[in-house]
Scaffold this motif. Structure first.
Motif, PDB file in Angstrom:
ATOM      1  N   SER A   1       0.895  -1.283   0.068  1.00  0.00           N
ATOM      2  CA  SER A   1       0.073  -0.047   0.155  1.00  0.00           C
ATOM      3  C   SER A   1       0.975   1.263   0.079  1.00  0.00           C
ATOM      4  O   SER A   1       0.418   2.186  -0.670  1.00  0.00           O
ATOM      5  CB  SER A   1      -1.039  -0.077   1.262  1.00  0.00           C
ATOM      6  OG  SER A   1      -1.716  -1.073   1.057  1.00  0.00           O
ATOM      7  N   ALA A   2       1.872   1.224   0.818  1.00  0.00           N
ATOM      8  CA  ALA A   2       2.940   2.521   0.730  1.00  0.00           C
ATOM      9  C   ALA A   2       3.540   2.527  -0.746  1.00  0.00           C
ATOM     10  O   ALA A   2       3.606   3.686  -1.339  1.00  0.00           O
ATOM     11  CB  ALA A   2       3.951   2.048   1.708  1.00  0.00           C
ATOM     12  N   VAL A   3       3.887   1.463  -1.463  1.00  0.00           N
ATOM     13  CA  VAL A   3       4.395   1.449  -2.855  1.00  0.00           C
ATOM     14  C   VAL A   3       3.227   2.257  -3.696  1.00  0.00           C
ATOM     15  O   VAL A   3       3.541   3.136  -4.484  1.00  0.00           O
ATOM     16  CB  VAL A   3       4.524   0.162  -3.281  1.00  0.00           C
ATOM     17  CG1 VAL A   3       5.128   0.241  -4.779  1.00  0.00           C
ATOM     18  CG2 VAL A   3       5.918  -0.542  -2.434  1.00  0.00           C
ATOM     19  N   ALA A   4       2.044   1.739  -3.529  1.00  0.00           N
ATOM     20  CA  ALA A   4       1.097   2.345  -4.474  1.00  0.00           C
ATOM     21  C   ALA A   4       0.753   3.798  -4.335  1.00  0.00           C
ATOM     22  O   ALA A   4       0.663   4.448  -4.896  1.00  0.00           O
ATOM     23  CB  ALA A   4      -0.328   1.612  -4.218  1.00  0.00           C
TER      24      ALA A   4
ATOM     25  N   ALA B   1      -8.404  -0.267   2.603  1.00  0.00           N
ATOM     26  CA  ALA B   1      -8.192   1.089   2.140  1.00  0.00           C
ATOM     27  C   ALA B   1      -6.791   1.766   2.506  1.00  0.00           C
ATOM     28  O   ALA B   1      -6.651   2.976   2.469  1.00  0.00           O
ATOM     29  CB  ALA B   1      -9.055   2.163   2.827  1.00  0.00           C
ATOM     30  N   GLY B   2      -5.812   0.788   2.566  1.00  0.00           N
ATOM     31  CA  GLY B   2      -4.453   1.130   2.858  1.00  0.00           C
ATOM     32  C   GLY B   2      -3.825   2.171   1.983  1.00  0.00           C
ATOM     33  O   GLY B   2      -3.260   3.105   2.263  1.00  0.00           O
ATOM     34  N   THR B   3      -4.138   2.243   0.611  1.00  0.00           N
ATOM     35  CA  THR B   3      -3.293   3.079  -0.301  1.00  0.00           C
ATOM     36  C   THR B   3      -4.054   4.339   0.059  1.00  0.00           C
ATOM     37  O   THR B   3      -3.282   5.233  -0.146  1.00  0.00           O
ATOM     38  CB  THR B   3      -3.726   2.502  -1.592  1.00  0.00           C
ATOM     39  OG1 THR B   3      -3.204   1.494  -1.820  1.00  0.00           O
ATOM     40  CG2 THR B   3      -2.789   3.386  -2.869  1.00  0.00           C
ATOM     41  N   ASP B   4      -5.313   4.520   0.070  1.00  0.00           N
ATOM     42  CA  ASP B   4      -6.138   5.938   0.482  1.00  0.00           C
ATOM     43  C   ASP B   4      -5.404   6.324   1.743  1.00  0.00           C
ATOM     44  O   ASP B   4      -5.157   7.579   1.766  1.00  0.00           O
ATOM     45  CB  ASP B   4      -7.357   5.742   0.366  1.00  0.00           C
ATOM     46  CG  ASP B   4      -8.102   5.685  -0.883  1.00  0.00           C
ATOM     47  OD1 ASP B   4      -7.168   5.892  -2.008  1.00  0.00           O
ATOM     48  OD2 ASP B   4      -9.312   5.613  -1.052  1.00  0.00           O
TER      49      ASP B   4
ATOM     50  N   PRO C   1      -8.111  -2.385  -3.177  1.00  0.00           N
ATOM     51  CA  PRO C   1      -8.346  -2.627  -4.707  1.00  0.00           C
ATOM     52  C   PRO C   1      -7.326  -1.999  -5.456  1.00  0.00           C
ATOM     53  O   PRO C   1      -7.056  -2.432  -6.635  1.00  0.00           O
ATOM     54  CB  PRO C   1      -9.415  -1.827  -4.821  1.00  0.00           C
ATOM     55  CG  PRO C   1      -9.633  -0.747  -3.750  1.00  0.00           C
ATOM     56  CD  PRO C   1      -9.292  -1.410  -2.670  1.00  0.00           C
ATOM     57  N   VAL C   2      -6.438  -1.294  -4.942  1.00  0.00           N
ATOM     58  CA  VAL C   2      -5.100  -0.515  -5.609  1.00  0.00           C
ATOM     59  C   VAL C   2      -3.949  -1.450  -5.309  1.00  0.00           C
ATOM     60  O   VAL C   2      -3.217  -2.002  -6.314  1.00  0.00           O
ATOM     61  CB  VAL C   2      -4.982   0.914  -5.272  1.00  0.00           C
ATOM     62  CG1 VAL C   2      -3.582   1.241  -6.026  1.00  0.00           C
ATOM     63  CG2 VAL C   2      -6.093   1.758  -5.554  1.00  0.00           C
TER      64      VAL C   2
ATOM     65  N   GLU D   1      -6.589  -7.039   4.316  1.00  0.00           N
ATOM     66  CA  GLU D   1      -6.876  -6.483   5.504  1.00  0.00           C
ATOM     67  C   GLU D   1      -6.554  -7.026   6.865  1.00  0.00           C
ATOM     68  O   GLU D   1      -7.385  -7.966   7.334  1.00  0.00           O
ATOM     69  CB  GLU D   1      -8.387  -6.323   5.504  1.00  0.00           C
ATOM     70  CG  GLU D   1      -9.032  -5.551   6.354  1.00  0.00           C
ATOM     71  CD  GLU D   1      -9.063  -4.171   6.757  1.00  0.00           C
ATOM     72  OE1 GLU D   1      -8.092  -3.784   7.185  1.00  0.00           O
ATOM     73  OE2 GLU D   1      -9.752  -3.508   5.923  1.00  0.00           O
ATOM     74  N   PHE D   2      -5.553  -7.130   7.593  1.00  0.00           N
ATOM     75  CA  PHE D   2      -4.989  -7.633   8.791  1.00  0.00           C
ATOM     76  C   PHE D   2      -5.458  -7.208   9.994  1.00  0.00           C
ATOM     77  O   PHE D   2      -5.450  -7.560  11.079  1.00  0.00           O
ATOM     78  CB  PHE D   2      -3.279  -8.151   8.505  1.00  0.00           C
ATOM     79  CG  PHE D   2      -2.768  -9.030   7.878  1.00  0.00           C
ATOM     80  CD1 PHE D   2      -2.845 -10.309   8.093  1.00  0.00           C
ATOM     81  CD2 PHE D   2      -2.365  -8.657   6.448  1.00  0.00           C
ATOM     82  CE1 PHE D   2      -2.345 -11.341   7.337  1.00  0.00           C
ATOM     83  CE2 PHE D   2      -1.791  -9.530   5.742  1.00  0.00           C
ATOM     84  CZ  PHE D   2      -1.829 -10.966   5.833  1.00  0.00           C
ATOM     85  N   LYS D   3      -6.034  -6.011   9.749  1.00  0.00           N
ATOM     86  CA  LYS D   3      -6.359  -5.334  10.915  1.00  0.00           C
ATOM     87  C   LYS D   3      -7.846  -5.059  11.238  1.00  0.00           C
ATOM     88  O   LYS D   3      -8.017  -4.348  12.191  1.00  0.00           O
ATOM     89  CB  LYS D   3      -5.617  -3.700  10.862  1.00  0.00           C
ATOM     90  CG  LYS D   3      -4.349  -3.638  10.727  1.00  0.00           C
ATOM     91  CD  LYS D   3      -3.414  -4.184  11.655  1.00  0.00           C
ATOM     92  CE  LYS D   3      -1.948  -4.078  11.660  1.00  0.00           C
ATOM     93  NZ  LYS D   3      -1.140  -4.572  12.518  1.00  0.00           N
ATOM     94  N   HIS D   4      -8.712  -5.862  10.476  1.00  0.00           N
ATOM     95  CA  HIS D   4     -10.128  -5.609  10.547  1.00  0.00           C
ATOM     96  C   HIS D   4     -10.854  -6.789  10.350  1.00  0.00           C
ATOM     97  O   HIS D   4     -11.386  -6.657   9.076  1.00  0.00           O
ATOM     98  CB  HIS D   4     -10.677  -4.163   9.929  1.00  0.00           C
ATOM     99  CG  HIS D   4     -11.820  -3.646  10.349  1.00  0.00           C
ATOM    100  ND1 HIS D   4     -13.008  -4.252  10.097  1.00  0.00           N
ATOM    101  CD2 HIS D   4     -12.129  -2.565  11.160  1.00  0.00           C
ATOM    102  CE1 HIS D   4     -13.894  -3.445  10.498  1.00  0.00           C
ATOM    103  NE2 HIS D   4     -13.571  -2.552  11.234  1.00  0.00           N
TER     104      HIS D   4
END
Length: 922
Positions: free
Chosen positions: A149-152, A314-317, A707-708, A713-716
């Motif tokens: 997600s950081a990469v994206a 929603a990590g990338t957002d 989605p990106v 989703e390891f946290k929820h």
């Protein structure tokens, strides 16, 4: 360590290498001690740690013995038994099977699943084989699970996967914001730099944003315990707050960015009112405004984020909502400020450099760009190039389960434990036509399902480079001889590639692979025209190194250039020129509309599961599980739950409970850690089928992905909890490994001179003595056997003594509150039991006062809770420094400092309460 199986001696007195754990990338000095053990110290010259190591790094010497090592290629026969075979046979088998499957079903019918534990050179060769020669992008990595997600987010904002800051920026900042990062436990050396700075510069402020109150919060000036998943609301609110109070940098926005108005409009739509944001995030409005004002009024701000941000649907957002705030204020590319992705693995960054993800090409080029594909293929002179993204980790194993992928080669990772919906992974591997595993340990959950096992080199044996969180390339150097027939991963891949008929895989060593990697980074890298692509990632200054220069390579940050005098220069921070990697040179604001998690709590699954690491373990414990030092802090998995929720759902602290979701279930012991909010539970990720009967939390975790980025989703995960009812609880300390499959519930950890098993059962035991003798394998009626039984409370104790030394002991009770393991552990170090020890074993507690040191708090020096509390009480200690001066605890890596602080407060409160009770009684 089993000294009889210690690897061959060091070739030189001291070797400078790099720690194989987290993304901090600490330098390590390894040496041979007089007694044959490996001595480990921090490398004082390495700029990532300046000689400091956390307890995991300090204990590396305990993990290099050969117990359980995979030392020879093995093939599973038709009966499911592993048979040893020669390397040539193993390589021919893998190459021929891959080639046959590709010929019949096409290149997308095979896949590689690799790891941030690989060195950059290994990663490069795997990526080259898959994308440039097999012609498929079905290569993904366990780094997908931690930082994709950081990469994206970086690519959307900057046009390239760039971390703009360096560790020095943490020391130059006036405000450090840590989001979803328990750095005190997960990146302790980096966290200690912040802690030391706060001591010398009290004006430095630390804000921690995390649903849990973790050890990191003990140092924070402000903790925002936001509702899980509401990060985007929080940072959209911050952007709106900054924009409408005249705190945005209009000149920077105008000159260097695009999309501000669109991103602000999205932020304003839901988050313009701080009171609304505070309500949605479930935090106090006063605290929210304190954070917003601190960010607004402080120029030098570093926002560090880790798994709590990345591991989300929603990590990338979330990443882009953080970056938006830095772009809006122009706080990027300057000393002491910027967004900072703190990576989890030692070479997650190196894997990104070589295109180790299914949607990337090597050297920071993009798979979906024809010019980029042409550049890479021309450089490799490869017969083909993948022309579409491959399957990301979760989708890859789903495709295996569906039969679309028929062969998978897994390298240096354990997806049966680490992936979400892990039971699907199990089904996938059971169905797969060919599962190949390159590994260092024979018995892992994944290897149990592999058809071919290939012995790889481990840390201390392999040679190459890794890149840490601040883009610093460091050498991992071999200081131990290769054991058995183990080989480097790069060599294994090259051997298979040549057998598949591919040229381009003839390398004399990792130095030649690194040179090719560096040359590709510089190849056609420049101002964009019809044949060039400008990338910040550039190792031009490191091309042309021979073996000697490569061996002598000092830590250096990319991009790297060669100066006119022939010297090499790295780059501490990027984007100082505010020139971004999009074609127009501008950064992008990314509109980040807040959205709720994919699956919400419901009547059937009313709690939200959060997963993560503990202080002294790493990933699936195949390395840290070998260390008695590391096992002593948290010896078994746990479920951390709020006391009121525990009462509501009928589970008790110290008892066992079952967590279940739509995808699976696991069992662990209940605790009240004090840092979890109502409605949530926390479970660590490390326990697996080799260390516990049923503690794989991956089986429970929601497999939905961003989605990106494709990050899970390891946290929820919505879960239910219920009591796991048993008739009795117990534990065994033994010098011998035991088979406990007949016991309902068990966990196993390594002790200093023994193995420790925690047990629980549902069976009725009519004859404890006979049952215990059978379980422990003590059939001799003349054995030195001590036992005690109390039928009134269901307690039973048995001890087997051999030549006056304790050999094994078993303690059982109807209740989980059993005698101290730390006291018993001390008896295993004795050459001869004293009479008082025998009496204590029967009584169930030490006769000698102070013998029970309590659970380990400081793993570095082996200091227990009881010892620390006693010193605080008897010597009137009121500060951590005083405890350190007295007991050494907290004086090395500092990971236990937050726990020591809590003990000081607890002892004070307990003493005050006793004084009040005494006064009332008087």
């Amino acid at each position: 360590m089993n000294l009889s199986q210690t690897p061959l001696a060091l070739a030189v007195a001291t070797t400078s290498t790099t720690c194989p754990y987290c993304g901090v990338g600490c330098g390590v000095s390894a040496s041979m001690k007089d007694d044959g053990r490996i001595g480990i110290q921090g490398d004082a010259q390495h700029p990532a740690n300046f000689g400091r190591l956390c307890v995991k790094g300090s204990a590396l010497g305990e993990t290099v013995d050969l117990d359980g090592r995979l030392l020879h290629p093995q093939l599973r026969d038709a009966q499911g038994q592993l048979q040893q075979l020669a390397w040539d046979q193993a390589l021919d088998h893998v190459a021929s099977k891959f080639s046959a499957i590709i010929a019949e079903h096409g290149p997308d019918a095979v896949a590689l699943y690799v790891s941030g534990q690989l060195l950059t050179e290994d990663y490069y060769i795997a990526n080259k084989l898959m994308k440039g020669y097999i012609g498929s992008a079905n290569i993904d990595t366990n780094s997908r699970l931690c930082m994709s997600s950081a990469v994206a987010g970086h690519k959307r904002a900057f046009g390239e996967d760039l971390v703009p800051v360096c560790y020095e920026d943490l020391e130059l900042a006036d405000l450090v914001v840590l989001v979803g990062s328990n750095a005190a436990w997960c990146h302790p050396i980096l966290f200690q730099r912040i802690a030391r700075l706060k001591e010398t510069r009290p004006a430095l402020r630390l804000v921690v944003i995390d649903p849990r109150r973790t050890a990191t919060c003990e140092l924070a000036d402000l903790h925002l315990p936001i509702k899980p998943g509401t990060d985007v609301w929080l940072f959209n609110g911050l952007m709106s707050y900054l924009a409408h109070r005249g705190l945005r940098d209009n000149a920077f926005i105008e000159a260097h960015t695009k999309g501000f108005d669109e991103a602000l409009a999205v932020a304003d739509a839901d988050c313009a009112d701080p009171a609304t944001v505070a309500r949605l995030c479930k935090i106090d409005l006063k605290d929210l405004l304190a954070f917003y004002e601190a960010f607004a009024n402080t120029e030098k701000v570093v926002t560090g984020f880790s798994m709590g941000v990345n591991q989300s649907s929603a990590g990338t957002d979330k990443v882009n909502s953080i970056i938006n705030c830095h772009l809006a204020t122009g706080r990027i590319g300057k000393p002491g400020m910027g967004p900072f992705s703190i990576t989890g693995q030692p070479n997650a960054m190196g894997g990104r450099e070589v295109g180790g993800l299914a949607n990337m090409l090597a050297a920071h080029m993009d798979l979906d760009q024809p010019l980029h594909r042409q550049i890479v293929q021309d450089f490799w002179q490869s017969p083909r190039i993948a022309d579409k993204p491959g399957l990301k980790a979760v989708d890859m194993f789903r495709a295996i389960e569906e039969g679309r992928i028929k062969a998978v080669w897994i390298m240096a990772t354990n997806p049966m434990v680490s992936l979400p919906d892990a039971d699907l992974v199990q089904r996938a591997l059971q169905k797969c036509e060919l599962v190949v595993s390159s590994d260092v340990i024979t018995q892992t959950d994944t290897n149990a399902l592999a058809h071919v096992l290939l012995p790889a080199l481990a840390w201390g044996e392999k040679d190459g480079t890794v890149t840490n969180s601040e883009r610093r390339i460091s050498r991992q150097r071999a200081f131990l001889s290769a054991p058995g027939e183990a080989r480097g991963d790069w060599r294994i891949i090259c051997d298979v590639a040549r057998r598949m008929g591919f040229d381009g895989f003839d390398f004399a060593g990792p130095h030649e692979i690194f040179d090719e990697h560096a040359r590709l980074s510089a190849h056609r890298n420049g101002e964009a025209d019809a044949s060039r692509v400008r990338r910040v990632f550039n190792l031009a200054g490191l091309t042309g190194m021979d073996r000697a220069a490569y061996d002598a390579l000092a830590p250096i940050q990319w991009p790297v250039q060669r100066l006119s005098d022939g010297s090499v220069s790295g780059t501490a921070r990027v984007l100082e020129d505010h020139r971004f990697s999009h074609a127009d040179g501008r950064a992008r604001f990314v509109p980040t509309a807040p959205r709720s998690a994919a699956h919400a709590a419901c009547e059937d699954y009313p709690l939200i599961l959060n997963t993560g690491r503990v202080r002294d373990h790493w990933h699936t414990m195949t390395r840290t599980g070998r260390s008695a030092t590391l096992a002593s802090h948290i010896p078994e998995s746990f479920i951390d739950i709020h006391p009121q929720d525990a009462l509501l759902y009928g589970v008790r602290e110290g008892g066992l409970a079952r967590i279940s979701s739509r995808w699976g279930a696991m069992v662990a012991r209940v605790q009240h850690g004090g840092g979890i909010a109502r409605g949530s539970v926390f479970v660590p990720i490390h326990w697996n089928g080799q260390s516990a009967s049923d503690a794989r939390v991956g089986a429970v975790v929601n497999p939905v992905v961003d989605p990106v980025s494709g990050e899970p989703e390891f946290k929820h995960t919505p879960v239910a909890i219920e009591e796991f009812r048993v008739s009795w609880h117990g534990f065994i300390l033994t010098r011998h490994a035991l088979d406990l499959d007949q016991v309902t519930h068990w966990t196993r950890v390594q002790g200093r001179d023994f193995m420790r098993y925690e047990l629980a059962g549902r069976n009725h035991i009519p004859d404890h003595s006979a049952w215990a003798r059978s379980l422990l394998g003590v059939q001799d009626p003349q054995a030195d056997w001590l036992e005690y039984e109390d039928l009134s409370d269901g307690s039973y104790r048995a001890v087997h003594v051999v030549e006056d030394r304790i050999d094994m002991c078993l303690f059982m009770s109807a209740r989980p509150d059993l005698p101290s393991r730390s006291w018993l552990a001390g008896l295993f170090a004795k050459e001869k039991l004293e009479e008082a020890d025998r009496v204590g074993l029967l009584v169930g507690q030490p006769i000698e006062k102070g013998a029970d040191t309590g659970p380990t708090v400081c793993s570095c020096f082996g200091v227990g809770r009881n010892t620390i509390c006693n010193a605080i009480r008897t010597q009137g200690l009121s500060e951590v420094g005083q405890v350190t001066a007295c007991l050494k605890a907290g004086g090395n890596c500092g990971s236990c400092v937050p726990e020591i602080k809590k003990l000081i407060v607890e002892v004070r409160l307990q003493d005050a309460a006793e004084l009040r009770e005494g006064a009332k009684a008087a």
